[in-house]
Design a protein around this motif. Structure first.
Motif, PDB file in Angstrom:
ATOM      1  N   THR A 125       0.832  -1.206   0.000  1.00 42.06           N
ATOM      2  CA  THR A 125       0.000   0.000   0.000  1.00 42.06           C
ATOM      3  C   THR A 125       0.862   1.251   0.000  1.00 42.06           C
ATOM      4  O   THR A 125       0.566   2.235  -0.688  1.00 42.06           O
ATOM      5  CB  THR A 125      -0.944  -0.008   1.215  1.00 42.06           C
ATOM      6  N   SER A 126       1.951   1.225   0.761  1.00 42.94           N
ATOM      7  CA  SER A 126       2.850   2.381   0.769  1.00 42.94           C
ATOM      8  C   SER A 126       3.455   2.606  -0.615  1.00 42.94           C
ATOM      9  O   SER A 126       3.589   3.757  -1.073  1.00 42.94           O
ATOM     10  CB  SER A 126       3.961   2.174   1.803  1.00 42.94           C
ATOM     11  N   ALA A 127       3.824   1.529  -1.297  1.00 41.18           N
ATOM     12  CA  ALA A 127       4.381   1.666  -2.652  1.00 41.18           C
ATOM     13  C   ALA A 127       3.345   2.244  -3.609  1.00 41.18           C
ATOM     14  O   ALA A 127       3.665   3.092  -4.458  1.00 41.18           O
ATOM     15  CB  ALA A 127       4.873   0.312  -3.147  1.00 41.18           C
ATOM     16  N   LEU A 128       2.093   1.787  -3.490  1.00 45.69           N
ATOM     17  CA  LEU A 128       1.032   2.300  -4.359  1.00 45.69           C
ATOM     18  C   LEU A 128       0.809   3.793  -4.130  1.00 45.69           C
ATOM     19  O   LEU A 128       0.623   4.565  -5.088  1.00 45.69           O
ATOM     20  CB  LEU A 128      -0.266   1.528  -4.108  1.00 45.69           C
ATOM     21  N   ILE A 129       0.838   4.212  -2.874  1.00 41.05           N
ATOM     22  CA  ILE A 129       0.648   5.636  -2.575  1.00 41.05           C
ATOM     23  C   ILE A 129       1.806   6.460  -3.130  1.00 41.05           C
ATOM     24  O   ILE A 129       1.606   7.540  -3.716  1.00 41.05           O
ATOM     25  CB  ILE A 129       0.500   5.839  -1.051  1.00 41.05           C
ATOM     26  N   MET A 130       3.037   5.956  -2.983  1.00 42.05           N
ATOM     27  CA  MET A 130       4.189   6.670  -3.539  1.00 42.05           C
ATOM     28  C   MET A 130       4.093   6.783  -5.056  1.00 42.05           C
ATOM     29  O   MET A 130       4.398   7.836  -5.642  1.00 42.05           O
ATOM     30  CB  MET A 130       5.485   5.965  -3.132  1.00 42.05           C
ATOM     31  N   LEU A 131       3.658   5.687  -5.691  1.00 45.52           N
ATOM     32  CA  LEU A 131       3.511   5.718  -7.153  1.00 45.52           C
ATOM     33  C   LEU A 131       2.441   6.718  -7.569  1.00 45.52           C
ATOM     34  O   LEU A 131       2.606   7.461  -8.553  1.00 45.52           O
ATOM     35  CB  LEU A 131       3.172   4.320  -7.666  1.00 45.52           C
ATOM     36  N   PHE A 132       1.348   6.764  -6.832  1.00 46.59           N
ATOM     37  CA  PHE A 132       0.273   7.721  -7.139  1.00 46.59           C
ATOM     38  C   PHE A 132       0.772   9.156  -6.982  1.00 46.59           C
ATOM     39  O   PHE A 132       0.449  10.033  -7.793  1.00 46.59           O
ATOM     40  CB  PHE A 132      -0.923   7.462  -6.224  1.00 46.59           C
ATOM     41  N   ILE A 133       1.576   9.399  -5.942  1.00 43.69           N
ATOM     42  CA  ILE A 133       2.141  10.746  -5.741  1.00 43.69           C
ATOM     43  C   ILE A 133       3.074  11.099  -6.897  1.00 43.69           C
ATOM     44  O   ILE A 133       3.054  12.218  -7.419  1.00 43.69           O
ATOM     45  CB  ILE A 133       2.869  10.812  -4.384  1.00 43.69           C
ATOM     46  N   ASP A 134       3.911  10.146  -7.285  1.00 48.84           N
ATOM     47  CA  ASP A 134       4.816  10.389  -8.416  1.00 48.84           C
ATOM     48  C   ASP A 134       4.038  10.744  -9.680  1.00 48.84           C
ATOM     49  O   ASP A 134       4.421  11.652 -10.436  1.00 48.84           O
ATOM     50  CB  ASP A 134       5.671   9.144  -8.693  1.00 48.84           C
TER      51      ASP A 134
END
Length: 556
Positions: free
Chosen positions: A220-229
């Protein structure tokens, strides 16, 4: 014996569609999980047939490269996140409270919330097809390929953002469900149901829930970082702006390798329930199964980087060693399953056939995975169709065969009807033959160097790909037999006894289907169900004097 009567709440008497939409009964929610998962199994299968249609011949036949990327991205995502994992959660929902003598899950409303997140997530994922294109960066969505929004890469458009939001919802559902299972198993076991009297399925769901709670927040943390990127100018994964591209792979696989065991441990638990019943023998090595399950869960966090051997960014000897080491507890289970069958009075009903299919196909998946654990071999086979074969022998030959075994085994309990045995066996043989014809040749074209994730290929692979594509439609057709069997059996099947298999676990000691709160009175557990065949062994006392199940009584 002291008992506690269970009185259904007023909400238990709702009826019709309204009841199914608002239910908090773990049994109905379990069935909803199963039905929802099969809907997405059908959709994922359609996507797979689209992939195989394009690959039947070299060259571009029906779809261009971008649409092909969408097909295989959504196929993998759907089968893993919307079919296998939720399907096994559905079985856990239905069976685990019954097996531990609990009236329901610990948090019934959260249980319902966990389910209803899944159809919404599926809708978000598939909305990409009508909003400019679904996600197309692969089901792993490696960054920085999945970073770009406007530059014309595979991840351009809203489909990738919908993919991120859908998986975030699925992850939230998984975390809530895992917590619910942990509290239920630790706090709601019936009197006398000690940890080492729990059925193996409960143990596998317990370890799976720990994996879900520990690993899913990482994804989930990776998905949020990708969405921010992608949307807010972040630079987590883009090396051109100071990010680290390899970070995505580390985070993604730190979740996704434990997720392999999230997808297979409950199936192992189902097989461990089925083999003793249909061999008329006690499960061989109950405690060895328990410790092997715990060992798989612990070691599952130490092998994620074997997916990254060719990146040059991981310590190869360590991850190779750990990959070989994690095969040891699985080997213990395989040995114990075979020992359970040895000299048993085998009854080759459909659940046992699928259980045997699981053993043989999962063994092949383990062996071809061991090849990839050897670093030099992995360098040769990485990103070839060998990996596609390995993945499907583990997840289809393992998880899906386990799911089918569980469906046929618990179908009488869930519906109160018996399925058609002839159609069940026909379904097994069509699936078994179609599966091997489809995926075994992928080993051959993999060793010859055919790359995966491509819509076109060299002409020398044409004959095998045509053969695989024809076989895939044969495999898909087997599902028609299954659906027909389920529908006619639910409508016209013979009424099921409370315990048609003469099994010893608690769910078979109540009516089919079970009462609203599972038991009229909370059961008192006085033995281990896996002591089957041990003189004097008993498992449960239900409803006063109703079911003091002496071993020999149940056996005959």
């Amino acid at each position: 014996m002291a008992t506690t009567a269970l009185t259904p709440a007023a909400s238990a008497y709702r009826s019709g569609l309204y009841e199914w939409l608002t239910t908090t009964d773990h049994k109905k929610i379990g069935i909803l999980y199963v039905v929802n998962s099969f809907i997405f199994f059908f959709l994922g299968g359609i996507l797979a047939l689209g992939i195989r249609t394009e690959l039947a011949l070299p060259g571009v036949q029906f779809v261009d490269g971008e649409v092909y990327n969408q097909l295989f991205t959504m196929h993998g995502t759907t089968m893993i996140f919307l079919f296998i994992i939720p399907m096994l959660v559905g079985f856990g929902n239905y069976v685990v409270p019954l097996q531990i003598g609990a009236p329901d899950m610990a948090f019934p409303r959260i249980n319902a919330l966990s389910f209803w997140m899944l159809p919404l997530a599926g809708i978000l994922l598939f909305l990409g097809f009508i909003t400019g294109g679904a996600a197309s960066a692969g089901w792993t969505s490696y960054a920085p390929l999945s970073e770009d929004r406007l530059g014309g890469l595979a991840s351009s458009g809203s489909g990738q953002d919908l993919w991120i939001m859908g998986l975030t919802l699925i992850g939230t559902s998984s975390i809530l469900g895992g917590i619910n299972f942990l509290v239920t198993i630790f706090k709601m076991r019936a009197p006398g149901m000690t940890m080492f009297r729990m059925p193996i399925l409960v143990w596998t769901v317990l370890v799976t829930s720990i994996l879900q709670v520990m690993a899913t927040p990482v994804l989930t943390s990776a998905l949020i970082m990708l969405f921010i990127d992608r949307n807010y100018g972040g630079h987590f994964f883009d090396p051109s702006t100071g990010g680290i591209a390899i970070l995505w792979q580390n985070i993604f696989w730190f979740y996704s390798h434990p997720a392999v065991y999230i997808m297979v441990l409950p199936a192992m638990g189902m097989i461990s329930e089925i083999l003793p019943v249909f061999s008329r023998k006690p499960l061989f090595g109950y405690k060895a199964f328990v410790f092997a399950t715990a060992g798989i869960g612990a070691l599952g966090f130490s092998v994620w980087a074997h997916h990254m051997f060719t990146t040059g960014q991981v310590f190869l000897p360590f991850f190779s060693l750990m990959t070989f080491l994690i095969a040891v507890p699985t080997g213990v289970k395989m040995f114990n399953w075979l020992a359970t069958l040895f000299r048993g009075q085998l009854s080759f009903s459909t659940p046992l056939l699928y259980a045997l299919g699981f053993l043989s196909m999962f063994l092949i998946g383990g062996i071809n995975g061991a090849f990839s654990a050897a670093v030099p071999v992995d360098f040769a086979l990485h990103d070839t169709y060998w990996v596609v074969a390995h993945l499907h022998y583990v997840l289809f030959g393992g998880s899906v065969f386990g799911v089918m075994a569980g469906i046929y085994y618990w179908f009488p309990k869930m519906t109160g009807r018996m399925y058609n045995e002839k159609l069940g066996k026909l379904h097994f043989w069509l699936t078994f033959i179609g599966f091997n014809l489809t995926f075994f040749p992928m080993h051959l074209i993999g060793t010859q160097g055919m790359p995966r994730r491509v819509s076109d290929y060299a002409p020398q692979f044409g004959n095998w790909n045509l053969f695989i594509s024809v076989a895939s439609f044969f495999l898909g057709a087997s599902t028609i037999v299954f659906l027909y069997n389920m529908v006619i059996s639910m409508r016209r099947g013979a009424p099921a006894e409370a315990n048609p298999w003469r099994a010893l676990t608690l769910e078979w000691q109540v009516s089919s289907p079970p009462p609203v709160f599972n038991f009229d009175e909370i059961p008192q557990v006085v033995g281990n169900p896996y002591e089957y065949g041990v003189p004097g062994a008993r498992h449960a006392v239900l409803n006063g004097d109703r079911a003091a199940t002496d071993t020999e009584e149940v056996r005959h």
